[in-house]
Design a protein around this motif. Sequence first.
Motif: not given
Length: 117
Positions: A2, A102-103, A106-107, A109-110
């Motif tokens: 971020k 980036q994708q 975040w995957e 992290v989820e």
Amino acid sequence: AKGDRKNVEKYSVDLRFLTGYESASMTQAHVDAVMTLGVPFRHQIYDFSKAREGITERVRTLIPTMLEERLTPPPDESYSLHRKLSGMFLLCSKLKAKTRAQQVFWEAVERYDYLHQ
């Protein structure tokens, strides 16, 4: 991912990368290094072939300050991660890769299970 320098500093203390008593130049060098390593994770697709200056080279310029002014070593568990990131950035640069970092970030992290750590 971020680009939040204040939170990078806060979490660096929380995770024991910094003590909170570092000089301003050390804190800036550390945060600059983290922000530099985060560049590919801020783009939908990051093109390593178009990076004017490589990530590894930019971080390398910060190392003298961090070696001279660091008050505490990084947590032991971070060393293998640092080696893997460095290797990944070098490989992507050599291959002139385009990545969806980036994708992938975040995957991950989820999927991470914070309750059992």
